[in-house]
Design a protein around this motif. Structure first.
Motif, short mmCIF file in Angstrom:
data_model
loop_
_atom_site.label_atom_id
_atom_site.label_comp_id
_atom_site.label_asym_id
_atom_site.label_seq_id
_atom_site.Cartn_x
_atom_site.Cartn_y
_atom_site.Cartn_z
N TYR A 123 -4.73 11.63 -15.29
CA TYR A 123 -3.93 11.83 -13.77
C TYR A 123 -2.65 11.63 -14.22
CZ TYR A 123 -2.51 10.81 -9.06
OH TYR A 123 -1.73 10.80 -7.96
N TYR A 170 -6.20 2.13 -13.89
CA TYR A 170 -5.39 3.03 -13.70
C TYR A 170 -4.06 2.78 -13.50
CZ TYR A 170 -10.08 4.71 -12.42
OH TYR A 170 -11.50 5.03 -12.33
N TYR A 190 0.00 3.10 -14.46
CA TYR A 190 0.67 4.00 -14.76
C TYR A 190 1.54 3.61 -15.98
CZ TYR A 190 0.26 6.37 -10.21
OH TYR A 190 -0.23 7.12 -8.89
N VAL A 192 3.87 -0.32 2.06
CA VAL A 192 4.00 -1.50 1.20
C VAL A 192 5.22 -2.23 1.42
CG1 VAL A 192 4.23 -2.39 -1.36
CG2 VAL A 192 2.65 -0.48 -0.41
N ARG A 215 -6.44 -1.92 -4.66
CA ARG A 215 -5.86 -2.23 -5.94
C ARG A 215 -4.57 -2.55 -5.89
NH1 ARG A 215 -8.44 0.28 -10.44
NH2 ARG A 215 -10.39 1.34 -9.67
N TYR A 236 -0.68 -3.33 -7.98
CA TYR A 236 0.16 -3.25 -9.34
C TYR A 236 1.36 -4.14 -9.12
CZ TYR A 236 -3.35 0.50 -9.93
OH TYR A 236 -4.61 0.98 -10.39
N TYR A 244 -2.11 -6.30 -12.92
CA TYR A 244 -3.03 -5.39 -12.02
C TYR A 244 -4.04 -6.61 -11.54
CZ TYR A 244 -6.96 -2.56 -10.73
OH TYR A 244 -8.24 -2.22 -10.13
N GLN A 252 -7.41 -6.21 -8.83
CA GLN A 252 -8.54 -5.30 -7.78
C GLN A 252 -9.23 -6.47 -6.90
OE1 GLN A 252 -10.93 -2.49 -9.83
NE2 GLN A 252 -12.65 -2.86 -8.40
N LEU A 307 -7.22 -8.31 -13.51
CA LEU A 307 -7.93 -7.90 -14.47
C LEU A 307 -7.08 -7.32 -15.52
CD1 LEU A 307 -10.45 -5.73 -12.44
CD2 LEU A 307 -10.59 -8.02 -13.28
N GLU A 308 -5.91 -7.29 -15.56
CA GLU A 308 -5.02 -6.82 -16.79
C GLU A 308 -3.45 -7.41 -16.57
OE1 GLU A 308 -5.30 -2.78 -17.85
OE2 GLU A 308 -3.53 -3.07 -19.46
N GLY A 353 -11.47 3.64 -6.91
CA GLY A 353 -12.31 4.83 -7.04
C GLY A 353 -12.09 5.65 -8.16
N GLN A 354 -11.04 6.27 -8.19
CA GLN A 354 -10.37 6.93 -9.39
C GLN A 354 -8.76 6.84 -9.36
OE1 GLN A 354 -11.02 11.28 -9.23
NE2 GLN A 354 -10.69 11.37 -7.10
N ALA A 355 -8.39 7.30 -10.60
CA ALA A 355 -6.87 7.23 -10.46
C ALA A 355 -6.39 8.10 -9.51
CB ALA A 355 -6.35 7.89 -11.95
N GLY A 356 -5.35 7.61 -8.78
CA GLY A 356 -4.76 8.39 -7.74
C GLY A 356 -3.23 7.79 -7.48
N GLU A 357 -2.81 8.48 -6.35
CA GLU A 357 -1.40 7.88 -5.77
C GLU A 357 -1.22 6.42 -5.71
OE1 GLU A 357 -0.07 9.74 -2.27
OE2 GLU A 357 2.05 8.85 -2.53
N GLN A 358 -0.34 5.91 -6.25
CA GLN A 358 0.23 4.56 -5.83
C GLN A 358 1.18 4.58 -5.00
OE1 GLN A 358 0.65 2.12 -9.52
NE2 GLN A 358 -1.18 2.79 -10.38
N TYR A 359 1.38 3.66 -4.02
CA TYR A 359 2.38 3.65 -2.99
C TYR A 359 2.88 2.52 -3.25
CZ TYR A 359 -0.88 6.88 -0.48
OH TYR A 359 -1.41 8.05 -0.01
N PHE A 360 4.44 2.47 -3.50
CA PHE A 360 5.15 1.66 -4.14
C PHE A 360 6.08 0.92 -2.84
CE2 PHE A 360 5.73 1.59 -8.42
CZ PHE A 360 4.91 2.98 -8.87
#
Lengths: 113, 114
Positions: free
Chosen positions: A32, A99, A101, B4, B31, B33, B48, B50, B55-56, B98-105
C-alpha cells in the motif's frame, strides 16, 4: 532495512505545467502506497493512494503509477495550480501487521504563477 | 471536529523536564500511531497501538519515551528528562483495522526543548 527514497527534494514548475515526484521502496512485501500533501503548519493529508495489485490510479489532475518489479512509484500532477504548492510525501506501508508507514523525505513543490 | 485531535499544539520546556502529549483518534479507529517529524524530513514511525495493546516500538523510542492507550481510545506520549534533540513535531494518526489503508493525522504537537 525499511527505507523509502524520494526525489527530487525541491521542484519548481510554471503554473499549468506537470510535476512528477518519484519514490523507491526497499521491502518487496509492501502493498500500500499513499501520497500525502502537507501545507506549512498543517497536518499531512492523503491525496491519493495505490495498492500493489494496481498499476495506475487517477483522480482528476493527480495520478499515481506503481512498478512493483522495480519497486518504484510516482506521483503525477497535471495542469499545476498555485494551490498545489506544498510538501509532498510518499510512503510505503509495511506488512508487519501494524501497517505502519515508512515515509520518504519529502518534495517541496513550488508552482510559479 | 470529528478528526484526530492533539493537545497541546505547542510545548516549550527546559532540558531535563518531563512532558506529556495527548492524542484523541477518530472514535471508531482501533489503530493508533505516533510519528516524529523534524524540519525538512518525513514523519518517522515511533510506536503503534491496536486497541489498548502497544504492538510495536521503533528503535527511535529510547527508554525516556513511553506511550499508553489505556482504554483503547485516547493515547498519551510521555518524554522524560527531555533533551534538545527531542525538539520536533509529534504527530498522531489513526486508522481502521483490517488492511493497510489511510491513516488520518492530527495537527501535531510541536515540542521545543531549550
Amino acid at each position: 532495512g525499511e527505507n523509502v527514497e524520494q526525489h527530487p527534494s525541491t521542484l519548481s514548475v510554471q503554473e499549468g505545467d506537470s510535476a512528477v515526484i518519484k519514490c523507491t521502496y526497499s521491502d518487496s512485501a509492501s502493498n500500500y502506497f499513499p501520497w500525502y500533501k502537507q501545507e506549512l503548519g498543517k497536518r499531512p493529508q492523503l491525496i491519493i493512494d495505490i495498492r500493489s495489485n494496481v498499476g495506475e490510479k487517477k483522480d482528476q489532475r493527480i495520478a499515481v503509477t506503481l512498478n512493483k518489479t522495480a519497486k518504484h512509484f510516482s506521483l503525477h500532477i497535471t495542469e499545476t495550480q498555485p494551490e498545489d504548492s506544498a510538501v509532498y510525501f510518499c510512503a510505503a506501508s509495511f506488512t508487519s501487521g501494524t501497517y505502519k508507514y515508512i515515509f520518504g523525505t519529502g518534495t517541496r513543490l513550488k508552482v510559479l504563477a | 471536529d470529528t478528526g484526530v485531535s492533539q493537545d497541546p499544539r505547542h510545548k516549550i520546556t527546559k532540558r531535563g523536564q518531563n512532558v506529556t502529549f495527548r492524542c484523541d483518534p477518530i472514535s471508531e479507529h482501533n489503530r493508533l500511531y505516533w510519528y516524529r517529524q523534524t524540519l525538512g524530513q518525513g514523519p518517522e514511525f515511533l510506536t503503534y497501538f491496536q486497541n489498548e495493546a502497544q504492538l510495536e516500538k521503533s528503535r527511535l523510542l529510547s527508554d525516556r519515551f513511553s506511550a499508553e492507550r489505556p482504554k483503547g481510545s485516547f493515547s498519551t506520549l510521555e518524554i522524560q528528562r527531555t533533551e534538545q534533540g527531542d525538539s520536533a513535531m509529534y504527530l498522531c494518526a489513526s486508522s481502521l483495522g483490517g488492511q493497510a489503508g489511510e491513516q488520518y493525522f492530527g495537527p501535531g504537537t510541536r515540542l521545543t526543548v531549550t
